[in-house]
Motif scaffolding. Structure first.
Motif, PDB file in Angstrom:
ATOM      1  N   GLN A  14     -19.707 -13.468 -23.085  1.00 10.10           N
ATOM      2  CA  GLN A  14     -19.828 -12.373 -24.051  1.00 10.10           C
ATOM      3  C   GLN A  14     -21.141 -12.530 -24.802  1.00 10.10           C
ATOM      4  O   GLN A  14     -21.397 -13.558 -25.422  1.00 10.10           O
ATOM      5  CB  GLN A  14     -18.661 -12.378 -25.036  1.00 10.10           C
ATOM      6  CG  GLN A  14     -18.664 -11.181 -25.987  1.00 10.10           C
ATOM      7  CD  GLN A  14     -17.467 -11.191 -26.925  1.00 10.10           C
ATOM      8  OE1 GLN A  14     -17.069 -12.233 -27.426  1.00 10.10           O
ATOM      9  NE2 GLN A  14     -16.882 -10.025 -27.148  1.00 10.10           N
ATOM     10  N   ARG A  15     -22.004 -11.527 -24.678  1.00  5.72           N
ATOM     11  CA  ARG A  15     -23.299 -11.515 -25.367  1.00  5.72           C
ATOM     12  C   ARG A  15     -24.113 -12.786 -25.116  1.00  5.72           C
ATOM     13  O   ARG A  15     -24.710 -13.350 -26.029  1.00  5.72           O
ATOM     14  CB  ARG A  15     -23.103 -11.309 -26.875  1.00  5.72           C
ATOM     15  CG  ARG A  15     -22.418  -9.994 -27.233  1.00  5.72           C
ATOM     16  CD  ARG A  15     -22.453  -9.757 -28.734  1.00  5.72           C
ATOM     17  NE  ARG A  15     -21.701  -8.565 -29.089  1.00  5.72           N
ATOM     18  CZ  ARG A  15     -20.417  -8.594 -29.482  1.00  5.72           C
ATOM     19  NH1 ARG A  15     -19.770  -9.749 -29.543  1.00  5.72           N
ATOM     20  NH2 ARG A  15     -19.794  -7.478 -29.799  1.00  5.72           N
ATOM     21  N   GLY A  16     -24.108 -13.242 -23.862  1.00  7.94           N
ATOM     22  CA  GLY A  16     -24.970 -14.345 -23.484  1.00  7.94           C
ATOM     23  C   GLY A  16     -24.452 -15.732 -23.781  1.00  7.94           C
ATOM     24  O   GLY A  16     -25.166 -16.718 -23.596  1.00  7.94           O
ATOM     25  N   VAL A  17     -23.214 -15.829 -24.236  1.00  6.64           N
ATOM     26  CA  VAL A  17     -22.631 -17.144 -24.489  1.00  6.64           C
ATOM     27  C   VAL A  17     -21.284 -17.245 -23.778  1.00  6.64           C
ATOM     28  O   VAL A  17     -20.692 -16.232 -23.396  1.00  6.64           O
ATOM     29  CB  VAL A  17     -22.433 -17.416 -25.999  1.00  6.64           C
ATOM     30  CG1 VAL A  17     -23.760 -17.338 -26.738  1.00  6.64           C
ATOM     31  CG2 VAL A  17     -21.431 -16.441 -26.596  1.00  6.64           C
ATOM     32  N   VAL A  18     -20.802 -18.484 -23.619  1.00  6.25           N
ATOM     33  CA  VAL A  18     -19.475 -18.688 -23.054  1.00  6.25           C
ATOM     34  C   VAL A  18     -18.458 -18.510 -24.180  1.00  6.25           C
ATOM     35  O   VAL A  18     -18.394 -19.317 -25.107  1.00  6.25           O
ATOM     36  CB  VAL A  18     -19.344 -20.091 -22.428  1.00  6.25           C
ATOM     37  CG1 VAL A  18     -17.912 -20.325 -21.968  1.00  6.25           C
ATOM     38  CG2 VAL A  18     -20.292 -20.234 -21.250  1.00  6.25           C
ATOM     39  N   ALA A  19     -17.694 -17.433 -24.089  1.00  7.12           N
ATOM     40  CA  ALA A  19     -16.707 -17.146 -25.128  1.00  7.12           C
ATOM     41  C   ALA A  19     -15.473 -18.034 -24.980  1.00  7.12           C
ATOM     42  O   ALA A  19     -14.897 -18.479 -25.975  1.00  7.12           O
ATOM     43  CB  ALA A  19     -16.309 -15.667 -25.079  1.00  7.12           C
ATOM     44  N   GLU A  20     -15.068 -18.287 -23.758  1.00  6.67           N
ATOM     45  CA  GLU A  20     -13.927 -19.162 -23.478  1.00  6.67           C
ATOM     46  C   GLU A  20     -13.938 -19.489 -21.986  1.00  6.67           C
ATOM     47  O   GLU A  20     -14.596 -18.820 -21.190  1.00  6.67           O
ATOM     48  CB  GLU A  20     -12.603 -18.505 -23.875  1.00  6.67           C
ATOM     49  CG  GLU A  20     -12.389 -17.109 -23.315  1.00  6.67           C
ATOM     50  CD  GLU A  20     -11.097 -16.465 -23.819  1.00  6.67           C
ATOM     51  OE1 GLU A  20     -10.171 -17.196 -24.203  1.00  6.67           O
ATOM     52  OE2 GLU A  20     -11.021 -15.220 -23.812  1.00  6.67           O
ATOM     53  N   GLN A  21     -13.205 -20.503 -21.614  1.00  7.04           N
ATOM     54  CA  GLN A  21     -13.097 -20.859 -20.201  1.00  7.04           C
ATOM     55  C   GLN A  21     -11.798 -21.597 -19.952  1.00  7.04           C
ATOM     56  O   GLN A  21     -11.232 -22.213 -20.859  1.00  7.04           O
ATOM     57  CB  GLN A  21     -14.288 -21.666 -19.719  1.00  7.04           C
ATOM     58  CG  GLN A  21     -14.658 -22.873 -20.535  1.00  7.04           C
ATOM     59  CD  GLN A  21     -15.930 -23.529 -20.030  1.00  7.04           C
ATOM     60  OE1 GLN A  21     -16.140 -23.708 -18.830  1.00  7.04           O
ATOM     61  NE2 GLN A  21     -16.818 -23.878 -20.947  1.00  7.04           N
TER      62      GLN A  21
END
Length: 225
Positions: free
Chosen positions: A192-199
């Motif tokens: 989301q927006r260039g970052v890892v939001a969750e995994q």
């Protein structure tokens, strides 16, 4: 602004990893970085602990079979289009690659010309041809970048069924905004927006009830409607 920030993950041999998220979140940028077409401003990308900047790029990229959402088919014979993936492939191997991806009806027409940008073929057939090329590369690492974009549900199902049938022990990186068959993945990275939001895994992310669960709910709602 930076397109990607603080991205860290690994792709173990034989694993199935999905990178998901809305359009513009940086998914395809990751592919360009992984294949060495772009270089990161910070950090590094390693293959077996070796910085890919230090590797022979032509040899490195030959390790990957890539299927993108915009498969380019040249207006040359079907045989020539397939030989791009493996110039030494025999005619039986070309035919077998087509049969393996449910294009048996084309296996006896290797001399046909697909027309400008492959317009004699449907979008689904062009994607299956890209998968046949991936098979011919004999690579152990497949990258599928939005392979079912703009497909109807039946064609999408056909392509994914062929993917699972032919994947075997290959490493898979599937980049998609469509949360289909996510339960088959070993690991899911949500952007989301260039970052890892969750995994995490499909079930684990659903239980978190955050971004992934919201996306999953919205897509299921569209299908029901």
């Amino acid at each position: 602004r930076d397109v990607l920030e603080d991205i860290t993950f690994s792709l173990p041999a034989g694993s199935k990893t999905a990178i998901v998220g809305p359009t513009g979140c940086g998914k395809s940028t990751l592919i360009h970085l992984l294949l060495g077409f772009w270089s990161p401003d910070q950090g590094k990308i390693t293959a077996n602990s070796h910085d890919i900047k230090q590797l022979d790029m032509e040899r490195y990229r030959s390790l990957f079979g890539v299927v993108s959402q915009d498969t380019y088919i040249f207006n040359r014979s079907l045989r020539e289009n397939l030989l791009l993936a493996n110039p030494s492939a025999s005619e039986p191997e070309l035919k077998e690659s087509l049969i393996s991806v449910s294009l048996k009806h084309l296996a006896s027409h290797l001399d046909m010309e697909p027309g400008t940008q492959g317009m004699r073929f449907s979008g689904g057939e062009r994607q299956l041809l890209a998968m046949a090329r991936a098979l011919l590369t004999n690579s152990n690492f497949w990258i599928f970048d939005e392979p079912t974009a703009h497909m109807d549900a039946n064609t999408e199902r056909k392509l994914l069924n062929n993917l699972w049938k032919n994947l075997r022990n290959r490493t898979l990186l599937l980049v998609t905004h469509r949360l289909i068959d996510m339960d088959k993945m070993d690991h899911i990275i949500v952007m989301q927006r260039g970052v890892v939001a969750e995994q995490g895994t499909h079930q684990g992310l659903l239980k978190k009830n955050q971004l992934y669960a919201k996306m999953h709910h919205q897509q299921n709602q569209v299908i029901r409607d």
